[in-house]
Every structure is written in structure tokens, then in C-alpha cells.
Design a protein around this motif. Structure first.
Motif, PDB file in Angstrom:
ATOM      1  N   UNK A  66       7.223   7.733 -11.142  1.00 21.64           N
ATOM      2  CA  UNK A  66       7.257   6.710 -10.092  1.00 21.64           C
ATOM      3  C   UNK A  66       8.148   5.547 -10.509  1.00 21.64           C
ATOM      4  N   UNK A  67       9.082   5.168  -9.620  1.00 17.41           N
ATOM      5  CA  UNK A  67       9.974   4.036  -9.846  1.00 17.41           C
ATOM      6  C   UNK A  67       9.746   3.017  -8.727  1.00 17.41           C
ATOM      7  N   UNK A  68       9.210   1.824  -9.051  1.00 15.69           N
ATOM      8  CA  UNK A  68       9.039   0.811  -8.009  1.00 15.69           C
ATOM      9  C   UNK A  68      10.396   0.299  -7.547  1.00 15.69           C
ATOM     10  N   UNK A 104       0.820  -1.228   0.000  1.00 11.41           N
ATOM     11  CA  UNK A 104       0.000   0.000   0.000  1.00 11.41           C
ATOM     12  C   UNK A 104       0.844   1.264   0.000  1.00 11.41           C
ATOM     13  N   UNK A 105       2.047   1.217   0.600  1.00 17.52           N
ATOM     14  CA  UNK A 105       2.907   2.401   0.616  1.00 17.52           C
ATOM     15  C   UNK A 105       3.389   2.742  -0.795  1.00 17.52           C
ATOM     16  N   UNK A 106       3.576   1.722  -1.627  1.00 16.55           N
ATOM     17  CA  UNK A 106       3.995   1.977  -3.010  1.00 16.55           C
ATOM     18  C   UNK A 106       2.839   2.537  -3.833  1.00 16.55           C
ATOM     19  N   UNK A 107       1.631   2.052  -3.575  1.00 14.21           N
ATOM     20  CA  UNK A 107       0.459   2.597  -4.257  1.00 14.21           C
ATOM     21  C   UNK A 107       0.299   4.081  -3.928  1.00 14.21           C
ATOM     22  N   UNK A 108       0.518   4.437  -2.664  1.00 10.89           N
ATOM     23  CA  UNK A 108       0.421   5.835  -2.253  1.00 10.89           C
ATOM     24  C   UNK A 108       1.521   6.676  -2.902  1.00 10.89           C
ATOM     25  N   UNK A 109       2.722   6.124  -2.970  1.00  9.71           N
ATOM     26  CA  UNK A 109       3.837   6.862  -3.573  1.00  9.71           C
ATOM     27  C   UNK A 109       3.606   7.064  -5.069  1.00  9.71           C
ATOM     28  N   UNK A 110       3.022   6.054  -5.721  1.00 15.02           N
ATOM     29  CA  UNK A 110       2.726   6.171  -7.144  1.00 15.02           C
ATOM     30  C   UNK A 110       1.708   7.288  -7.389  1.00 15.02           C
ATOM     31  N   UNK A 111       0.685   7.329  -6.550  1.00 22.26           N
ATOM     32  CA  UNK A 111      -0.330   8.376  -6.704  1.00 22.26           C
ATOM     33  C   UNK A 111       0.286   9.761  -6.506  1.00 22.26           C
TER      34      UNK A 111
END
Length: 230
Positions: free
Chosen positions: A139-141, A125-132
Motif C-alpha cells: 500500500x502506497x498512500x 476511509x477510501x485509503x483505509x479500505x485500499x490499505x486493507x
């Protein structure tokens, strides 16, 4: 000055339908958190439909007028792109040498590889938030690449192509993200413009083409599927 101003024609095509594309389509809209893809991304093969699409692409190549026929072909090293290129070129009644370049590989997804959006939301979920927050372009995973990272490796690829094949007519067999980002570079688009374009899926074995008007490459067609129709 653009990245490929010396080419006469630049033709890009996405690989034919792969088993990964089928798995992705089956997972969309379900509760699945992962796509059912047993192979590593580089080894995902074409489906029978994908092989037929590659043959139809080859028939299009065969019907090109001599002044538009590719003088060189370059493919991503992934199995689905290599097979698409080889099948298509085998249909053409003229010789074109196929080269392989790892800079044309698909975008690296890092820890998000193989996950549906539902899977990203539940497991990272933290990556989803960072992507948004950052937006899709930047955004770089973790362990992966952003769309902007694709632009960096593609600038290198196209500058080499421009230098090594001035006046050439190139066929590039690659992936949807690479085709989208090639538009970004060749047509000198903005982040906002290219992310709007990216919302339309690039079809398997579709054609995107640019022709040189004497000063730079200009768009001819995008995501064209006419050659795949009966």
C-alpha cells in the motif's frame, strides 16, 4: 547474491526517543485524529530521555572490541537521527567519520502524515479500505511510500555502501521502518515474514546487528536493548 555481502559488520540503531514518539504514545487509544507534532517530520527533536539513550549507545560503542568497532557511520538526515549519531559517537574513544544519506530517511506517509488510525478512518476511509485490500507491504498512500518503495531505495544505499567500504564495519543510525526493511533485504525474507516481524515495535536506540561469516551477513541480534538498562 545479497545487497551487502562485502561488509564485515552491519550495525543498525533507531534514533533515541523523540518528541514525536511521545506525542504518538499520548494519542494512541484516544479519540484524537492527529498527533500533536508541530514540526515537520525532519525537524522532530530528541527528548531528554532520547539524548540519554544516545549516550548509552555511545558507551556500548566505546566498549566494543577493536575488531568490531565501526569504521564508518551513516545517518538519516533527520534531526533526531543526526543528534543520536553525534551524541553516541562523541562517547566513543576512537574516531569515526559520520556521513549523511537521505535514502535512510523515514518512510514518507503522504496525505496520512500526522494522522492516527482513527484519523485515517474518518478523513480518508477510501485509503483505509485500499490499505486493507493491498496489504501494508504494497500500500502506497497518495504522496507517500509503500514498504516495497523503501526496499528500492535501500537496495541502492546498501549496494553503494558495499562497493565503497568492502570489509568495513558500518554503523547506520536511522528509523524503525528502515531497520525492518533492512532485515527484509539482508536476510532475504518474504512479504509474509517481514510483515510478521514488523508487528514488534523497534525500540528507540535498540541495536540490530549482522556479521559476515565469510560468504554473507548473518543475523546476530535484533532490537536489542541490553545496553540501555542500568
Amino acid at each position: 547474491m545479497g545487497v551487502v555481502d562485502a561488509l564485515e559488520w552491519l550495525n543498525l540503531t533507531r534514533h533515541g526517543e523523540s518528541t514525536g514518539n511521545v506525542a504518538y504514545g499520548a494519542a494512541v487509544g484516544t479519540e484524537a485524529e492527529e498527533y500533536d507534532i508541530p514540526e515537520r517530520d525532519a525537524d522532530v527533536p530528541l527528548t531528554p530521555t532520547g539524548r540519554e539513550q544516545a549516550k548509552r549507545l555511545g558507551r556500548w560503542l566505546a566498549e566494543l572490541p577493536p575488531e568490531e568497532r565501526p569504521t564508518l557511520a551513516v545517518a538519516s538526515p533527520y534531526q533526531r537521527t543526526l543528534d543520536t549519531a553525534r551524541i553516541a559517537l562523541a562517547e566513543a574513544p576512537y574516531e569515526v567519520e559520520l556521513e549523511v544519506d537521505e535514502r535512510l530517511r523515514d518512510r514518507e506517509q503522504g496525505i496520512l502524515q500526522g494522522l492516527t488510525w482513527r484519523g485515517v478512518l474518518r478523513r480518508h476511509p477510501e485509503e483505509a479500505a485500499r490499505m486493507r485490500h493491498l496489504g501494508k507491504f504494497y500500500y502506497r498512500p497518495p504522496g507517500g511510500e509503500s514498504w516495497a518503495d523503501l526496499a528500492l531505495r535501500l537496495r541502492s544505499f546498501y549496494r553503494d555502501l558495499d562497493m565503497n567500504a568492502p570489509g568495513g564495519r558500518a554503523l547506520v543510525v536511522t528509523h524503525d521502518a528502515i531497520i525492518v526493511m533492512t532485515r527484509y533485504l539482508v536476510e532475504r525474507l518474504s512479504e509474509k515474514e517481514i510483515m510478521a516481524i514488523e508487528k514488534e515495535p523497534v525500540a528507540n536506540a535498540s541495536l540490530t546487528r549482522w556479521s559476515n561469516d565469510g560468504s554473507r551477513l548473518r543475523p546476530v541480534t535484533y532490537n536489542d536493548r541490553a545496553h540501555l538498562l542500568d
